[in-house]
Write an enzyme that holds these catalytic residues in place. Sequence first.
Site, mmCIF file in Angstrom:
data_model
loop_
_atom_site.group_PDB
_atom_site.id
_atom_site.type_symbol
_atom_site.label_atom_id
_atom_site.label_comp_id
_atom_site.label_asym_id
_atom_site.label_seq_id
_atom_site.Cartn_x
_atom_site.Cartn_y
_atom_site.Cartn_z
ATOM 1 N N GLU A 1 -2.995 -4.716 -3.068
ATOM 2 C CA GLU A 1 -3.483 -5.580 -4.154
ATOM 3 C C GLU A 1 -3.498 -4.811 -5.469
ATOM 4 O O GLU A 1 -3.148 -5.349 -6.533
ATOM 5 C CB GLU A 1 -4.901 -6.075 -3.845
ATOM 6 C CG GLU A 1 -5.000 -6.960 -2.618
ATOM 7 C CD GLU A 1 -5.249 -6.170 -1.335
ATOM 8 O OE1 GLU A 1 -4.777 -5.012 -1.224
ATOM 9 O OE2 GLU A 1 -5.903 -6.714 -0.444
ATOM 10 N N GLU B 1 0.245 5.203 0.651
ATOM 11 C CA GLU B 1 -0.721 6.210 1.095
ATOM 12 C C GLU B 1 -0.315 7.602 0.633
ATOM 13 O O GLU B 1 0.774 7.801 0.060
ATOM 14 C CB GLU B 1 -0.864 6.121 2.617
ATOM 15 C CG GLU B 1 -1.430 4.766 3.027
ATOM 16 C CD GLU B 1 -1.711 4.621 4.510
ATOM 17 O OE1 GLU B 1 -1.244 5.466 5.315
ATOM 18 O OE2 GLU B 1 -2.408 3.647 4.866
ATOM 19 N N ASN C 1 0.839 -1.197 0.000
ATOM 20 C CA ASN C 1 0.000 0.000 0.000
ATOM 21 C C ASN C 1 0.874 1.247 0.000
ATOM 22 O O ASN C 1 1.972 1.282 0.588
ATOM 23 C CB ASN C 1 -1.017 -0.002 1.151
ATOM 24 C CG ASN C 1 -0.445 -0.219 2.529
ATOM 25 O OD1 ASN C 1 0.606 -0.838 2.688
ATOM 26 N ND2 ASN C 1 -1.146 0.259 3.543
HETATM 27 N N1 THU Z 1 -5.215 -1.814 2.574
HETATM 28 C C1 THU Z 1 -4.612 -2.587 1.612
HETATM 29 O O1 THU Z 1 -3.559 -2.231 1.066
HETATM 30 N N2 THU Z 1 -5.193 -3.763 1.281
HETATM 31 C C2 THU Z 1 -6.285 -4.287 1.905
HETATM 32 O O2 THU Z 1 -6.701 -5.380 1.559
HETATM 33 C C3 THU Z 1 -6.948 -3.552 2.990
HETATM 34 C C4 THU Z 1 -6.456 -2.169 3.217
HETATM 35 C C5 THU Z 1 -4.551 -0.577 2.969
HETATM 36 C C6 THU Z 1 -5.214 0.702 2.519
HETATM 37 C C7 THU Z 1 -4.653 1.684 3.535
HETATM 38 O O3 THU Z 1 -3.380 2.121 3.103
HETATM 39 C C8 THU Z 1 -4.462 0.853 4.786
HETATM 40 O O4 THU Z 1 -4.488 -0.497 4.374
HETATM 41 C C9 THU Z 1 -5.525 1.074 5.850
HETATM 42 O O5 THU Z 1 -6.785 0.907 5.323
#
Ligand code: THU
Length: 132
Positions: A56, A45, A43
């Site tokens: 994903e 941000e 992820n």
């Molecule tokens: N997040 C993911 O990368 N994948 C998931 O399956 C659930 C949530 C991330 C998004 C955000 O950066 C952090 O987790 C908190 O929601």
Amino acid sequence: MTETDDLLAAALAVRERAYAPYSKFAVGAAIRTASGAIYTGCNVENASYPEGCCAETSAIAAMVAAGERDIAEVVVCAESEEPVTPCGGCRQRLAEFGRADTVVRAAGPRGERARWTLGDLLPAAFSLGDGE
Ligand code: THU
């Protein structure tokens, strides 16, 4: 180490590179395609929160950029009380390139915790039928 363990190891490793200063929730994802290749993502941000990107989604982008489109198996890795499943948007993105019987595994730092099929996670997925 089995191929499956390789996928889990890849998800764990890429999770270390997550950029999650706002949620502090690091996620790694690894996709194995029908060819056997592995693509990973974490992820990423952003100070403008909705512009952040899930692990994903990052892994899907790496797969497509490499010229592949056939998801065989997925591992999502995060540290939380309950096994972490892909969010709703990512389920739809995975369904674009996977099938109802594609296995999605949830893992924590100590290994696999749960597994589902994409069909379990997103029954009656939206599709344009013949569209690719
Ligand atoms: N997040 C993911 O990368 N994948 C998931 O399956 C659930 C949530 C991330 C998004 C955000 O950066 C952090 O987790 C908190 O929601």
